[in-house]
Scaffold this active site. Structure first.
Site, PDB file in Angstrom:
ATOM      1  N   HIS A 122      61.028 -46.741 -22.794  1.00  0.00           N
ATOM      2  CA  HIS A 122      61.206 -47.980 -23.569  1.00  0.00           C
ATOM      3  C   HIS A 122      60.088 -48.038 -24.619  1.00  0.00           C
ATOM      4  O   HIS A 122      59.006 -47.495 -24.394  1.00  0.00           O
ATOM      5  CB  HIS A 122      61.070 -49.147 -22.582  1.00  0.00           C
ATOM      6  CG  HIS A 122      61.412 -50.493 -23.134  1.00  0.00           C
ATOM      7  ND1 HIS A 122      60.513 -51.238 -23.862  1.00  0.00           N
ATOM      8  CD2 HIS A 122      62.538 -51.221 -23.049  1.00  0.00           C
ATOM      9  CE1 HIS A 122      61.088 -52.388 -24.198  1.00  0.00           C
ATOM     10  NE2 HIS A 122      62.311 -52.406 -23.719  1.00  0.00           N
ATOM     11  N   ASP A 199      56.260 -47.328 -14.882  1.00  0.00           N
ATOM     12  CA  ASP A 199      56.930 -48.494 -15.452  1.00  0.00           C
ATOM     13  C   ASP A 199      58.104 -48.819 -14.524  1.00  0.00           C
ATOM     14  O   ASP A 199      59.126 -48.123 -14.538  1.00  0.00           O
ATOM     15  CB  ASP A 199      57.413 -48.164 -16.874  1.00  0.00           C
ATOM     16  CG  ASP A 199      58.239 -49.279 -17.483  1.00  0.00           C
ATOM     17  OD1 ASP A 199      58.571 -50.244 -16.767  1.00  0.00           O
ATOM     18  OD2 ASP A 199      58.573 -49.183 -18.683  1.00  0.00           O
ATOM     19  N   GLN A 202      62.599 -51.500 -14.468  1.00  0.00           N
ATOM     20  CA  GLN A 202      64.015 -51.391 -14.080  1.00  0.00           C
ATOM     21  C   GLN A 202      64.199 -50.948 -12.642  1.00  0.00           C
ATOM     22  O   GLN A 202      65.319 -50.665 -12.232  1.00  0.00           O
ATOM     23  CB  GLN A 202      64.740 -50.396 -15.018  1.00  0.00           C
ATOM     24  CG  GLN A 202      64.826 -50.841 -16.456  1.00  0.00           C
ATOM     25  CD  GLN A 202      65.677 -52.085 -16.664  1.00  0.00           C
ATOM     26  OE1 GLN A 202      66.471 -52.466 -15.800  1.00  0.00           O
ATOM     27  NE2 GLN A 202      65.510 -52.727 -17.797  1.00  0.00           N
ATOM     28  N   LYS A 225      63.061 -59.804 -14.825  1.00  0.00           N
ATOM     29  CA  LYS A 225      64.093 -58.817 -14.449  1.00  0.00           C
ATOM     30  C   LYS A 225      64.279 -58.750 -12.933  1.00  0.00           C
ATOM     31  O   LYS A 225      65.099 -57.997 -12.427  1.00  0.00           O
ATOM     32  CB  LYS A 225      63.720 -57.439 -14.990  1.00  0.00           C
ATOM     33  CG  LYS A 225      63.750 -57.364 -16.531  1.00  0.00           C
ATOM     34  CD  LYS A 225      63.425 -55.976 -17.007  1.00  0.00           C
ATOM     35  CE  LYS A 225      63.021 -55.908 -18.455  1.00  0.00           C
ATOM     36  NZ  LYS A 225      64.151 -55.887 -19.392  1.00  0.00           N
ATOM     37  N   CYS A 363      65.866 -50.642 -27.227  1.00  0.00           N
ATOM     38  CA  CYS A 363      64.414 -50.384 -27.352  1.00  0.00           C
ATOM     39  C   CYS A 363      64.059 -48.964 -26.916  1.00  0.00           C
ATOM     40  O   CYS A 363      62.998 -48.733 -26.323  1.00  0.00           O
ATOM     41  CB  CYS A 363      63.584 -51.395 -26.557  1.00  0.00           C
ATOM     42  SG  CYS A 363      63.711 -53.054 -27.176  1.00  0.00           S
TER      43      CYS A 363
HETATM   44  N1  PMP Z   1      60.172 -50.901 -19.703  1.00  0.00           N
HETATM   45  C1  PMP Z   1      61.466 -50.851 -19.398  1.00  0.00           C
HETATM   46  C2  PMP Z   1      62.016 -49.624 -18.723  1.00  0.00           C
HETATM   47  C3  PMP Z   1      62.299 -51.917 -19.720  1.00  0.00           C
HETATM   48  O1  PMP Z   1      63.596 -51.870 -19.431  1.00  0.00           O
HETATM   49  C4  PMP Z   1      61.743 -53.055 -20.350  1.00  0.00           C
HETATM   50  C5  PMP Z   1      62.614 -54.237 -20.749  1.00  0.00           C
HETATM   51  N2  PMP Z   1      63.843 -53.904 -21.287  1.00  0.00           N
HETATM   52  C6  PMP Z   1      60.382 -53.070 -20.630  1.00  0.00           C
HETATM   53  C7  PMP Z   1      59.636 -51.968 -20.289  1.00  0.00           C
HETATM   54  C8  PMP Z   1      59.730 -54.237 -21.284  1.00  0.00           C
HETATM   55  O2  PMP Z   1      59.766 -55.347 -20.453  1.00  0.00           O
HETATM   56  P1  PMP Z   1      59.309 -56.793 -20.994  1.00  0.00           P
HETATM   57  O3  PMP Z   1      60.038 -56.994 -22.280  1.00  0.00           O
HETATM   58  O4  PMP Z   1      59.747 -57.727 -19.922  1.00  0.00           O
HETATM   59  O5  PMP Z   1      57.836 -56.751 -21.181  1.00  0.00           O
END
Ligand code: PMP
Length: 404
Positions: A122, A199, A202, A225, A363
């Site tokens: 991401h 990270d 997910q 999430k 993203c």
């Molecule tokens: N890493 C991953 C794998 C994600 O899916 C996301 C959110 N789509 C993020 C980081 C960022 O999370 P946040 O916007 O809640 O900070």
């Protein structure tokens, strides 16, 4: 094993209509819906326990402090951390990664040192490191993936070298659903004396995690999430690492003593928690985690896997539909495109039928470039979704196909 009707009734938003049609919410990788207990906790905190924490001697302040620290203990238990000192509250995954990128590079990196990420990250696990390329002179190295969207571990083995200072990698890809073999990544990295950040944005809602068994050095995720509130997140770090890192934000709470000559910093975890903590967010997050613990993550894993298999099978029956991300080990995310139909058109037309999916690059622009697509349509499933909703998605896609 799970009473889906009962579960769905815990999420009032699932019974609302959009454009006069029942909502089919399939955008859970972006954010999950909130059960009643989470919203009730927010109300309870503001109505009965609202006071600034850690600083007050008065009753309310102490009660709010206790609730906030109890939430920290819930999170510690949920991910199997050794100590609650290892649980730092942040605003989310993004802030947690920025915190580590900034403090770790400041403390441990020299120009030309290397940080390893993967091709499926991401943006929030790419850009903070790129900012450090400018500030600290570190270099970003990228583990490639194969056609199925799986990491090529042999290439990781080749990338890691004495200049490698950290591996920062996603557990589960938000765009492809790939579940990475993080145990193996951590094993290889540690064999080379390199720490690992996971990270888990997910994964924490889909897979039971135990940070001590995993032996990861840092692990980050967002409350929103995991059925919790927005604006709240977690940085887990092994105590020995967090103790070695300098503070990130300066201000109240994170200090031991301040003078104009010299300021000393608070102990863990407060050293990283400048300013008034979000004690409403932390307690509401803990309520969400308690809720899923009650249902049982093992039950959730099993049911979501069933949903994923059903969705994959049904979607593949659609002429011209291609799934992006076909890893052997996948979580409940299906990214796809239908030949000749732009992802944005598909998303917009499904929306009109009440079906919420995500379209675009998710993203993960470097990943999209690699797959030579501008974006995909992504259906991401949670344990409150049903096979009937997948049928509605399939019927919706077929309708869009017939329009084109
Ligand atoms: N890493 C991953 C794998 C994600 O899916 C996301 C959110 N789509 C993020 C980081 C960022 O999370 P946040 O916007 O809640 O900070």
């Amino acid at each position: 094993m799970m009473d889906i009707n009962k579960i769905r009734s815990d999420f009032p938003i699932l019974s609302r209509k959009v454009y006069g049609k029942p909502l089919v919410y399939l955008d859970n990788a972006a954010t999950t819906q909130k059960p009643i207990c989470v919203v009730n906790k927010i109300e309870e905190m503001y109505y009965t326990l609202n006071a600034n924490i850690h600083r007050g001697v008065h009753y309310l302040s102490q009660q709010a402090t206790d609730a906030h620290e109890a939430a920290r203990a819930t999170i510690q238990k949920f991910i199997g951390a050794k100590s609650s000192n290892e649980i730092v509250f942040t605003r989310g995954t993004t802030e947690s990664i920025n915190l580590i990128a900034s403090t770790y590079c400041r403390a441990f990196c020299q120009p030309h040192d290397e940080i390893i990420v993967s091709a499926m990250e991401h943006h929030s696990n790419i850009v903070p490191w790129q900012l450090q390329e400018e500030i600290s002179g570190v270099k970003l190295r990228v583990i490639p993936i194969n056609d199925k969207g799986e990491l090529i571990i042999e290439e990781f083995n080749k990338l890691i070298n004495p200049r490698t200072k950290l591996v920062s990698i996603t557990h589960i890809s938000n765009a492809l659903g790939t579940v990475n073999d993080i145990e193996e990544i951590i094993r290889i990295a540690h064999h080379n004396n390199v720490p690992v950040l996971i990270d888990a944005a997910q994964s924490v809602q889909h897979v039971p995690l135990d940070v001590q068994k995993l032996d990861c050095d840092f692990l980050v995720f967002s409350a929103h999430k995991v059925y919790g509130p927005t604006g709240m997140g977690i940085l887990y770090g092994k105590e020995e690492w967090l103790n070695k890192l300098p503070p990130y934000h300066g201000g109240g709470e994170m200090i031991a003593n301040v003078s104009f000559e010299k300021t000393t910093f608070n102990e863990l975890p407060y050293k990283f928690e400048a300013g008034t903590p979000d004690f409403v967010g932390s307690t509401a997050m803990a309520a969400g985690l308690d809720y899923i613990s009650e249902i049982g993550l093992e039950n959730i894993v099993e049911y979501e896997h069933e949903l994923l298999e059903y969705a994959t099978e049904q979607l593949l029956k659609i002429d011209g539909l291609k799934i992006y991300g076909t890893a052997a080990n996948k979580s409940s995310v299906v990214s796809f495109l239908v030949k000749g139909i732009h992802h944005y058109d598909m998303g917009m037309l499904l929306d009109r039928m009440g079906i919420a999916v995500r379209t675009g690059h998710h993203c993960t622009q470097p990943l999209m470039d690699l797959m030579q697509v501008e974006g995909t349509v992504r259906a991401s499933l949670a344990f409150y979704n049903t096979k009937e909703e997948i049928d509605q998605l399939v019927a919706g896609i077929n309708k869009v196909v017939s329009m084109f």
